[in-house]
Design a protein around this motif. Sequence first.
Motif, PDB file in Angstrom:
ATOM      1  N   LYS A 180      44.958  33.694  29.736  1.00 42.37           N
ATOM      2  CA  LYS A 180      43.621  33.356  29.558  1.00 42.37           C
ATOM      3  C   LYS A 180      42.293  32.632  30.294  1.00 42.37           C
ATOM      4  N   GLU A 181      43.068  31.869  31.138  1.00 44.66           N
ATOM      5  CA  GLU A 181      41.983  31.032  31.990  1.00 44.66           C
ATOM      6  C   GLU A 181      41.515  32.383  33.070  1.00 44.66           C
ATOM      7  N   ALA A 182      42.755  33.332  33.555  1.00 44.19           N
ATOM      8  CA  ALA A 182      42.043  34.409  34.300  1.00 44.19           C
ATOM      9  C   ALA A 182      41.409  34.966  33.595  1.00 44.19           C
ATOM     10  N   LEU A 183      41.575  35.266  32.402  1.00 40.28           N
ATOM     11  CA  LEU A 183      41.062  36.509  32.583  1.00 40.28           C
ATOM     12  C   LEU A 183      38.567  36.287  32.224  1.00 40.28           C
ATOM     13  N   LYS A 184      39.172  34.856  32.298  1.00 37.89           N
ATOM     14  CA  LYS A 184      37.293  34.459  32.658  1.00 37.89           C
ATOM     15  C   LYS A 184      36.650  34.411  34.224  1.00 37.89           C
ATOM     16  N   LEU A 185      37.823  34.294  35.045  1.00 39.26           N
ATOM     17  CA  LEU A 185      37.913  34.666  36.301  1.00 39.26           C
ATOM     18  C   LEU A 185      37.169  36.324  36.607  1.00 39.26           C
ATOM     19  N   TYR A 186      37.411  37.083  35.873  1.00 39.58           N
ATOM     20  CA  TYR A 186      37.708  38.344  36.876  1.00 39.58           C
ATOM     21  C   TYR A 186      36.580  39.571  35.653  1.00 39.58           C
ATOM     22  N   PRO A 187      35.287  40.308  36.213  1.00 40.05           N
ATOM     23  CA  PRO A 187      34.390  41.152  35.106  1.00 40.05           C
ATOM     24  C   PRO A 187      35.780  42.063  34.268  1.00 40.05           C
ATOM     25  N   PRO A 188      34.556  41.795  32.974  1.00 38.36           N
ATOM     26  CA  PRO A 188      35.434  42.472  31.798  1.00 38.36           C
ATOM     27  C   PRO A 188      35.927  44.417  32.196  1.00 38.36           C
ATOM     28  N   ASN A 189      34.640  44.764  33.493  1.00 43.17           N
ATOM     29  CA  ASN A 189      35.586  46.529  33.271  1.00 43.17           C
ATOM     30  C   ASN A 189      36.228  46.350  34.501  1.00 43.17           C
ATOM     31  N   SER A 190      36.557  45.366  35.683  1.00 44.48           N
ATOM     32  CA  SER A 190      37.883  45.479  36.529  1.00 44.48           C
ATOM     33  C   SER A 190      38.631  46.297  36.887  1.00 44.48           C
ATOM     34  N   GLN A 191      39.355  46.153  37.561  1.00 45.70           N
ATOM     35  CA  GLN A 191      40.715  46.500  37.078  1.00 45.70           C
ATOM     36  C   GLN A 191      41.781  45.171  37.514  1.00 45.70           C
ATOM     37  N   GLN A 192      41.210  44.190  38.028  1.00 49.56           N
ATOM     38  CA  GLN A 192      42.567  42.919  37.651  1.00 49.56           C
ATOM     39  C   GLN A 192      42.098  42.487  36.447  1.00 49.56           C
ATOM     40  N   HIS A 193      40.865  42.157  35.814  1.00 47.18           N
ATOM     41  CA  HIS A 193      41.183  41.978  34.641  1.00 47.18           C
ATOM     42  C   HIS A 193      41.543  43.088  33.564  1.00 47.18           C
ATOM     43  N   LYS A 194      41.497  44.408  34.121  1.00 52.58           N
ATOM     44  CA  LYS A 194      42.304  45.388  32.955  1.00 52.58           C
ATOM     45  C   LYS A 194      44.232  45.144  33.075  1.00 52.58           C
ATOM     46  N   ALA A 195      44.215  44.497  34.551  1.00 45.45           N
ATOM     47  CA  ALA A 195      45.841  44.498  34.852  1.00 45.45           C
ATOM     48  C   ALA A 195      45.834  42.932  34.135  1.00 45.45           C
ATOM     49  N   VAL A 196      45.188  41.825  34.474  1.00 43.75           N
ATOM     50  CA  VAL A 196      45.339  40.359  33.345  1.00 43.75           C
ATOM     51  C   VAL A 196      46.056  40.407  32.043  1.00 43.75           C
ATOM     52  N   CYS A 197      45.151  42.145  31.342  1.00 37.95           N
ATOM     53  CA  CYS A 197      45.199  42.388  30.399  1.00 37.95           C
ATOM     54  C   CYS A 197      46.158  42.961  29.797  1.00 37.95           C
ATOM     55  N   LEU A 198      47.347  43.795  30.022  1.00 37.55           N
ATOM     56  CA  LEU A 198      47.934  43.984  30.683  1.00 37.55           C
ATOM     57  C   LEU A 198      49.459  43.456  30.465  1.00 37.55           C
ATOM     58  N   ALA A 199      49.221  42.625  31.620  1.00 32.55           N
ATOM     59  CA  ALA A 199      50.064  42.161  31.659  1.00 32.55           C
ATOM     60  C   ALA A 199      49.966  40.905  30.703  1.00 32.55           C
ATOM     61  N   TYR A 200      49.171  40.267  29.391  1.00 27.94           N
ATOM     62  CA  TYR A 200      48.624  39.098  28.705  1.00 27.94           C
ATOM     63  C   TYR A 200      49.427  40.008  27.138  1.00 27.94           C
TER      64      TYR A 200
END
Length: 1332
Positions: A972-992
């Motif tokens: 949850k904390e990591a999702l706030k650190l990256y823009p919603p459309n970025s690859q990092q955000h998607k990678a964090v969502c998949l891991a979540y």
Amino acid sequence: MRNLKLVRTLEFKDIPAPGKPQCFTLRTEQDTVLIASECGLIEVNPVTREVKNEISLVAEGFLPEDGSGCIVGVQDLLDQESVCVATASGDVILCNLSTHQLECVGSVASGISVMSWSPDQELVLLATGQQTLIMMTRDFEPIMEQPIHQDDFGESKFITVGWGKKETQFHGSEGRQAAFQMQTLEFALPWDDHRIQVTWRGDGQFFAVSVVCPETGARKVRVWNREFALHSTSEPVAGLGPALAWKPSGSLIASTQDKPNQQDVVFFEKNGLLHGHFMLPFFKDEVKVNNLLWNADSSVLAVWLEDLQREENSALKTYVQLWTVGNYHWYLKQSLSFSTTVKSRIVSLTWDPVIPYRLHVLCQGWHYLCYDWHWTTDRSSGDHSSDLANVAVIDGNKVLVTVFRQTVIPPPMCTYYLLLPHPVNQVTFSAHSTKSNDLAVLDASNQISVYKCGDSPSMDPTVNLGAVGGNGFKVPLRTPHLEKTYTIQFDSSEDQEVNPLKLTFLTWIEEDSFLAVSHSQFSSQSAVHHLTIAPSESAEEQGQLIISSSVTVDGIVISLCCSSKTKSVALQLADGQILKCLWESASLAVEPWKSLGGFPVRFPYPCTQTELAVIGGEEHVLGLTDRCRFFISDTEVASNITSFTLYDEFLLLTTHSHTCQCFSLRDTSFKSLQAGLCSSHVANGEVLRKVERGSRIVTVVPQDAKLILQMPRGNLEVVHHRALVLAQIRKWLDKLMFKEAFECMRKLRINLNLIYDHSPKVFLENVETFIRQIDSVNHINLFFTELKEEDVTKTMYPAPVTSSAQLSMDPARKKLDLICDAMRTAMESINPHKYCLSILTSHVKKTTPELEVVLQKVHELQESGPSVPDAVSAEEALKYLLLLVDVNELYDHSLGTYDFDLVIMVAEKSQKDPKEYLPFLNMLKKMETNYQRFTIDKHLKRYEKAIGHLSKCGPEYFPECLNLIKDKNLYKEALKLYPPNSQQHKAVCLAYGEHLTQEHQHETAGLVFARCGAYQEALSAFLACGSWQQALCMATQLHLPKNQLTDLSRTLAGKLVEQRKHNEAAIVLEQYAQDYEEAVLLLLEGAAWEEALRLVYKYNRLDIIETNIKPSILEAQKNYMAFLDSQTTTFSRHKKRLLVVRELKEQAQQVNPDDEVPHVQESDLFSETSSIVSGGDMSGRYSHSNSRISARSSKNRRKAERKKHSLREGSPLEDLALLEALNEVIQSTEKLKDEIHRILKVLFLFEFDEQGRELQEAFDGTLQLMERSLPEIWTLTYQQNPAIPVLGPSSTANSIMASYQQQKTSVPVLDAELFIPPKVDRRTQWKLSLLE
């Protein structure tokens, strides 16, 4: 530290009798006195002042007619109702006072000099003129006769083992020459009458004889046992006197000794050796001691003295002195000086054998006196801080005064003493509240010396310092000075020559007036006198006290008490009646003391100590008897009180259970105080405290909370009673005297939180005052360190009931934060440099310690350096911080500031090895800033900050960041650190999402997958959780082909059928698999008849009605009929059995009413042949929860819960099991109403009227049967059958017993819901009117 105060005087003067009195004895049962003279016996009643009996011994020839006869002994024999008389001529006469019959039971030819009976009156000892002793039984049968003078030492002769010679032994202060001194022969004293003296020990096992040895001419004391065997002989004592008295307790034998320059009372042990002495206050050869007498409890020694005749026909005075001992010091408490007239000369005196402090005196002029004393503590009674807590102790012509406010001095020492010309008999302190240190002294010459505290023009020679002061010491004490000595002017018409004690209960009530009491010589009356200072024109050294007014009281006044607050004066009469003395009026008057109800107050028993106190707005008289019974007005509230005193609003008492109780009288009622004294258990910890065995209250130091106690031996102990301490602290806090309160709390270990908790609002408003008064960094830091969130006025020190609780300023904020912030603001405004350490402490002690702020301030100190002289250096501040905070924690917080200078400064002050932290710090300095901070935060386990810094380091560090996110679940904390459309955000969502799937949170995982566009993973998640709508949405997003969509639909339908969601399964099959036939079958299976018909008509498949729908409806009707028949049968069977079980229980209860119904709920879980103990017994053995035992599976617990109530016939809780089963039958039948209504509609639609009517009637009959049976089955509700007996103020013994008997048949609280009947919903319209 007590004195003997005269309680009452009883006089019988001019007894009408012939001759001169020689001796007397007491008849305690008849309360009469039997006096012997040379003519015979006379029995008088001193109370009624009448002669009861008169028996002449002259007429019978036992005494000569010329008046030369002498009676040497007279003894009242209680069991024989007779009196034994011994004459000097040798006759022993038994006289019956009822019949006046005289019988000579024995005669000694050589004459009798002494007759002495043992204390138990089993033996009588006669000393004859031939210097022999004759011992006889109570029936006057001789046992043995032995010569008084024995050559042998006795049975306890000392054994010499031959260790050394006298010349080689140590001789103490006498020096070595004492070994070579020749022993000189000592003769009897010149005034010794050479008469034999006999005294018995209190238990009658030994007696001592003092006799003049014919060989040496000196007196010796010999001790004999009860068997008439010589036990010991005293060591040679020069100048030994004839007086002899064995202490009743048995420890010592008292006698007298004339020394070269003084006269002593000496004590012998039973073995004949000397053991202590004290000096009499007379010059050499001034007086002689006629006799010594111990009172019944061995606490007072009476010394009867007489002036030695220096000239012929000179008038001789006689004296009686009362001595007591404490801390191995002998005090002269009372001195009675009888006048020189012949009729005032004492003939005999004796202590009362029953009442310990009653002394009987017989004078030569047929004048009888009886004195009663009791113990009292003479102390100042002021409540202000100006009162020095004085306690005065009488010691002969000295008054020993101890000032307890200055220091505690153990007796017999004192702060100072007053030296008077005559022995002192009474001491009184001024009752004026502002002049309570002034005292007046009444001496044996009936003179009153007034001492006042104040500025004296010169040193008073009569006031001498005691244990304080000395060479080179300055005494910070203002001693009193002798203001004036006054003589009391009595009415000249009164004949008061004989009685030396004219006045008692001297009370100093005003500046120039006293109250005193005298007892009438002729009747049972007392007179209360108002003494005032006579006006004098010349400044003489001696003034006059005149009796301005007097009032006569019908009765004997035995106590007088005065209240310094209300100025009331209360008198107690011998019969317990309380009178109020109106001394402020023009003429003295008395009236009965009445309660608020108008009833006169009377003590049931006479009290030796009385005080006045205001309780509940009414002034009460408090009294304590010599039997430890404590009264408030006429009500006895305790029977184990040993002493009590009043201080301010407090009543303090000591008890036989070795406790000291303290009760507040402010805003309390008499009933609540009575309940507190009667209660054996005191709930409030302030009220009671343990004290040493036998402790008595001496005084209380006003405004200081010191309670002085005296032990039985005489030593003192100072305690600070918690109730007094807290009351004084609360007063100081109310007056904003923070310094006094803080010092007291610090010294007596009172929790410092009370300073704030007593009144939070006042404290926060006066924080600056508090800091300025304390004015000590160490003390302020001590206050900080003791702070805690707990409100001590509710836990440790509950406030009095009357005090109003005050709320804090901001209830939303924590107490610690409020105090720390307020005090820090005040200290920064007063002097931030001086209070630097305290400011740092205020940061550390907050709920969340502000260590970063503290370290930053220390760093600022290091950079700026000391700016003012009293400023604290950074090194001192850091060293102090290490005392408050763990060094490792402080190091970590300094590292968390990312300031390496601060880190090194902290590390240097710690015990860390530089090899441990320097390489790590050097490595950090080489890193990029964000990665450096990430490394520090990761090291400090601040992972949220760590991923924040790492996310700023660039995409090449993202894999490391993702691994940390996965390890610490920081999705949850990591999702706030990256823009919603970025690859990092998607990678964090998949891991979540994968993490949520592993946690079996499939629906949440599907939402996360769907948000980031991972539709395939979302479809799998929604399938797993059965969310068919979301699953079909994901299938549409994936653009699945038709065959895959059909398979997906059938899979979803199967899952929905498993969940008994037939309607939703039919929708999926019809809309997505286009299989309406299978959908219809699912609807029929789920009894959704109308929805099935809709699909049949939609697709025009009317054939299905005949092939599937109608057969399903008829089969369902049959199933409902069978189910209803089963439910009806089961219900009737259970109901019938329940009535039988209840009848059996009632019969068993009537046969054995005391047998309790077992409540062991697990009894059916065990076999009948099992030896396992019952559950009730096992609960006692396993009182603590065991993790292995308590962790049994939920399956087993559910199984045990199901089997808790067994339907097996004869089981203990069969009635509860039947109630539970009946409840289940009714509830399951109630749930069928909607289903029956639906099937009735389709039965009518397809013309199955007969089957519909049959089902409707059967269901209606079942419901009516159950409704009719409800009142019969649920006869009792839980409210009418409680498990707890009804107790309370309105309950009676019968109601409690009835409730207890009802409790025996009651059920456990857990099964209470079974006694509540099930709810029947009569509003549901399930019937079809078309079928009626």
